[in-house]
Design an enzyme around this catalytic site. Structure first.
Site, mmCIF file in Angstrom:
data_model
loop_
_atom_site.group_PDB
_atom_site.id
_atom_site.type_symbol
_atom_site.label_atom_id
_atom_site.label_comp_id
_atom_site.label_asym_id
_atom_site.label_seq_id
_atom_site.Cartn_x
_atom_site.Cartn_y
_atom_site.Cartn_z
ATOM 1 N N TYR A 155 -0.120 0.014 10.522
ATOM 2 C CA TYR A 155 -0.467 -0.430 9.167
ATOM 3 C C TYR A 155 0.672 -0.136 8.196
ATOM 4 O O TYR A 155 1.083 -1.004 7.414
ATOM 5 C CB TYR A 155 -1.748 0.260 8.706
ATOM 6 C CG TYR A 155 -2.215 -0.159 7.334
ATOM 7 C CD1 TYR A 155 -2.546 -1.480 7.074
ATOM 8 C CD2 TYR A 155 -2.315 0.774 6.299
ATOM 9 C CE1 TYR A 155 -2.981 -1.873 5.807
ATOM 10 C CE2 TYR A 155 -2.758 0.389 5.038
ATOM 11 C CZ TYR A 155 -3.090 -0.929 4.783
ATOM 12 O OH TYR A 155 -3.521 -1.321 3.545
ATOM 13 N N SER A 163 0.849 -1.196 0.000
ATOM 14 C CA SER A 163 0.000 0.000 0.000
ATOM 15 C C SER A 163 0.878 1.236 0.000
ATOM 16 O O SER A 163 2.016 1.203 0.485
ATOM 17 C CB SER A 163 -0.892 0.004 1.242
ATOM 18 O OG SER A 163 -1.513 1.263 1.429
#
Length: 315
Positions: A187, A161
């Site tokens: 994350y 990501s």
């Protein structure tokens, strides 16, 4: 990294997974897609099935997996879409999946993930995002190494990501045992780990015919965002200088995964980072595109591999 020439393709951020795989014959190939019951996972699996692959959906919820498999078969005519239980945060579940896999594996798409969750921990005390997004996929992929090597030219897809730009792997405190927990830093760290895995796995396994690449799928509205509101996503993008999100459909979001998994344009290519169906360059300050240098640092990649092996051995 296997070659130095940047990969360019005729596809764009508007391309869909089915467009990317058009003309590619995967008959006789076997693929596994983690998190294949929803979001970009199901669209990745659909495209692979449409090209003729035998596809296994590795999912936490087998009932949802069976529904997805039936829908994929209905839309593609391919009845070789199977379902197997897999909970990446449970090493016993990963070990069971590995032990029951028999024969070669040509494509492994490490797609499942958890994003910006409240603080949660595994029974071992591991931070849940790192455990799910990195440790579980590491255990799965290394456990399947023999099957990947037997395929003769296997590809592993590591879904990362742009959030990896938020944090390197903080080796001094990976599991937020001493620093305050921050869901976005956790994350981001796990997504950096996904890129570093591609770097070191390619270094270690290229001679076995196994190539691993990482990618950013784009902004897609799926259940990955179940812990995050649209307002929170917009706030985080503005904070990082990214501006408004260019939302993709799940079919578009799966396109880069399918490209990395199947395109002959990537023959011999490993350890790279892709976005919008192109190989990405280094991140430019103030943008949310490209890779952070720390995410492709070979020393950090080797260190992460060693730390991960030690962590899993101690479990």
């Amino acid at each position: 990294m296997t070659t130095s020439t940047p990969v360019s393709t005729p596809f764009t951020r508007e391309s869909t997974a089915l467009e990317v795989v058009r003309g590619i014959d995967l008959a006789g190939r076997r693929a596994v897609v983690t998190g294949g019951a929803s979001g970009i996972g199901v669209e990745t699996a659909r495209a692979l099935a449409a090209a003729g692959a035998d596809v296994t959906l590795a999912v936490r919820n087998p009932e949802a997996g069976q529904r997805a498999a039936a829908e994929i078969t209905g839309s593609t005519g391919n009845d070789r879409v199977l379902v197997a239980p897999l909970d990446l945060a449970d090493l016993a579940s990963v070990a069971t999946f590995v032990s029951t896999w028999d024969g070669p594996l040509h494509i492994l798409v490490n797609n499942a993930g958890i994003m910006a969750s409240p603080e949660m921990r595994t029974p071992q005390g591991w931070e849940m995002q790192f455990a799910t997004n990195h440790l579980g996929h590491f255990a799965l992929t290394t456990g399947l190494h023999r099957s990947l090597a037997a395929a003769g030219g296997a590809r592993v897809v590591s879904v990362s990501s742009a959030a990896h730009l938020r944090s390197p792997v903080v080796f001094e405190d990976i599991h937020f045992e001493r620093r305050p927990y921050d869901p976005w830093l956790a994350y981001g760290q796990s997504k950096t780990a996904n890129v570093l895995f591609a770097v070191d796995a390619t270094r270690r396994w290229a001679d076995d015919g196994i190539l691993v690449n990482a990618l950013m799928p784009g902004a897609i509205r799926t259940n990955l965002q179940r812990y995050v509101s649209d307002e929170e996503l917009a706030r985080m993008r503005a904070q990082s200088g990214g501006g408004a999100a260019h939302w993709k459909t799940p079919e578009q979001g799966a396109a880069t995964s399918v490209l990395v998994a199947t395109s002959p344009l990537l023959n011999g290519v490993g350890g790279r980072y892709f976005e919008d169906c192109q190989e990405a360059g280094p991140n430019q300050p103030g943008t949310r595109t490209g890779y952070a240098p720390y995410a492709r640092d070979p020393e950090a990649a080797e260190r992460l591999w060693q730390v991960t092996e030690e962590t899993l051995r101690a479990a």
